[in-house]
Design an enzyme around this catalytic site. Structure first.
Site, mmCIF file in Angstrom:
data_model
loop_
_atom_site.group_PDB
_atom_site.id
_atom_site.type_symbol
_atom_site.label_atom_id
_atom_site.label_comp_id
_atom_site.label_asym_id
_atom_site.label_seq_id
_atom_site.Cartn_x
_atom_site.Cartn_y
_atom_site.Cartn_z
ATOM 1 N N ASN A 10 -15.995 14.794 -31.586
ATOM 2 C CA ASN A 10 -16.512 13.930 -30.629
ATOM 3 C C ASN A 10 -18.223 14.361 -30.468
ATOM 4 O O ASN A 10 -18.426 15.112 -29.653
ATOM 5 C CB ASN A 10 -15.973 13.891 -29.382
ATOM 6 N N LYS A 12 -20.479 12.850 -29.115
ATOM 7 C CA LYS A 12 -21.113 12.257 -27.753
ATOM 8 C C LYS A 12 -22.448 11.967 -28.182
ATOM 9 O O LYS A 12 -22.932 11.466 -29.193
ATOM 10 C CB LYS A 12 -21.021 13.333 -26.511
ATOM 11 N N HIS A 100 -12.164 8.072 -22.370
ATOM 12 C CA HIS A 100 -12.683 9.337 -22.241
ATOM 13 C C HIS A 100 -13.344 9.691 -20.686
ATOM 14 O O HIS A 100 -13.679 8.692 -20.036
ATOM 15 C CB HIS A 100 -14.078 9.675 -23.117
ATOM 16 N N GLU A 102 -15.698 10.896 -19.394
ATOM 17 C CA GLU A 102 -17.301 10.586 -19.308
ATOM 18 C C GLU A 102 -17.201 9.129 -19.041
ATOM 19 O O GLU A 102 -18.093 8.646 -18.347
ATOM 20 C CB GLU A 102 -17.956 11.030 -20.414
ATOM 21 N N GLU A 172 -7.179 15.907 -22.102
ATOM 22 C CA GLU A 172 -8.644 16.353 -21.676
ATOM 23 C C GLU A 172 -8.789 16.899 -20.311
ATOM 24 O O GLU A 172 -9.300 16.046 -19.426
ATOM 25 C CB GLU A 172 -9.877 15.767 -22.381
ATOM 26 N N GLY A 178 -16.611 21.004 -21.569
ATOM 27 C CA GLY A 178 -18.103 21.365 -21.607
ATOM 28 C C GLY A 178 -18.503 22.641 -20.762
ATOM 29 O O GLY A 178 -19.681 22.950 -20.308
ATOM 30 N N SER A 218 -13.433 22.514 -23.990
ATOM 31 C CA SER A 218 -13.843 23.754 -24.607
ATOM 32 C C SER A 218 -13.201 24.509 -25.684
ATOM 33 O O SER A 218 -12.881 25.892 -25.622
ATOM 34 C CB SER A 218 -14.118 24.496 -23.165
#
Ligand code: 13P
Length: 256
Positions: A10, A12, A100, A102, A172, A178, A218
């Site tokens: 991904n 992003k 996701h 985010e 996730e 991250g 990660s």
């Protein structure tokens, strides 16, 4: 039949045209040296603006599929800034990442909207990669499994068994995204096993056994082998470590 592993990158909001070309060229070069028979399914999810170029560069490589990072479930109309499934079809997109964290957190996407997207994607014959995951607070409160059951149940609402079997889920944990701090592989395996139980409850054990569930958060070349060794983990959805061709190819190798 064994579930085919997936290594998905991904990207992003990274990579302009030149950087996207450099990255995909590097990945193509890296996989040209691998035993194609044993390779996992490789998916790359560039930004919308790089989709066409990336497709053009991978179109003769059947081992790499293209994903979009998002879609709007409506067919067309006054949705400024949005992209439809019909538009993604032009770019030969096979998968669409939805839900996701985010997008849930920064763009306030609801479980209901994510469900609408899943239904629209499947109707078009594409495959959703449905993300779920808990916050650190939820994990510390011991409500992770309940939260994931809720997210998954809502995401799959109204989806038939035959469509559900095509879906990919990505677990996730938000605290692992991250941060460099990957979820312990044994715990990720346990949690994914719980997600599979939810699918078994909603559909059947047979459907749960077919659906591919990835781990994301990660993932690095140094963690992938242990992660892939877990019976419930069918692959990785990778952000940071998918942005360098060398490390992404290492991740593919780690899944072989
Ligand atoms: P990182 O691999 O950078 O933690 O990102 C994970 C992710 O969000 C993939 O969708």
């Amino acid at each position: 039949m064994a579930r085919k592993p997936i290594i998905a990158g991904n990207w992003k909001m990274n990579n302009n045209k030149a950087a996207a070309k450099e990255l995909i060229d590097g990945i193509m070069y890296g996989i040209s040296k691998l035993d194609k028979e044993n390779m996992p399914e490789v998916i790359v999810a560039p930004t919308y603006t790089a989709l066409w170029q990336v497709w053009d560069l991978i179109k003769n490589e059947p081992k790499i599929s293209l994903a979009a990072q998002n879609v709007n479930p409506n067919p067309s109309g006054a949705y400024t800034g949005e992209i439809s499934l019909e538009m993604l079809e032009d770019f030969n997109v096979k998968y669409v990442i939805i839900g996701h964290s985010e997008r849930r957190q920064m763009f306030f996407e609801s479980d209901e909207f994510i469900n609408q997207k899943a239904i629209a994607i499947l109707k078009k014959g594409l495959i959703p990669i449905i993300c779920c995951g808990e916050t650190l607070e939820q994990r510390e409160q011991g409500v992770t499994d309940k939260h994931l059951e809720n997210q998954i149940t809502k995401a799959f609402k109204g989806i038939t068994t035959s469509d559900a079997e095509k879906c990919v889920i990505a677990y996730e944990p938000i605290w692992a995204i991250g941060t460099g701090k990957s979820c312990d592989a044994i715990e990720a395996n346990r949690t994914i096993g719980e997600i599979r139980k939810v699918i078994a409850k909603l559909y059947s054990q047979d459907t749960a056994d077919k659906i591919r569930i990835l781990y994301g958060g990660s993932v690095k070349p140094s963690t992938i082998v242990e992660q892939m060794a877990q019976s419930e983990i069918d692959g990785g959805l990778i952000g940071g470590a998918s942005l360098k061709a060398d490390s992404f190819v290492e991740l593919i190798k780690g899944a072989m």
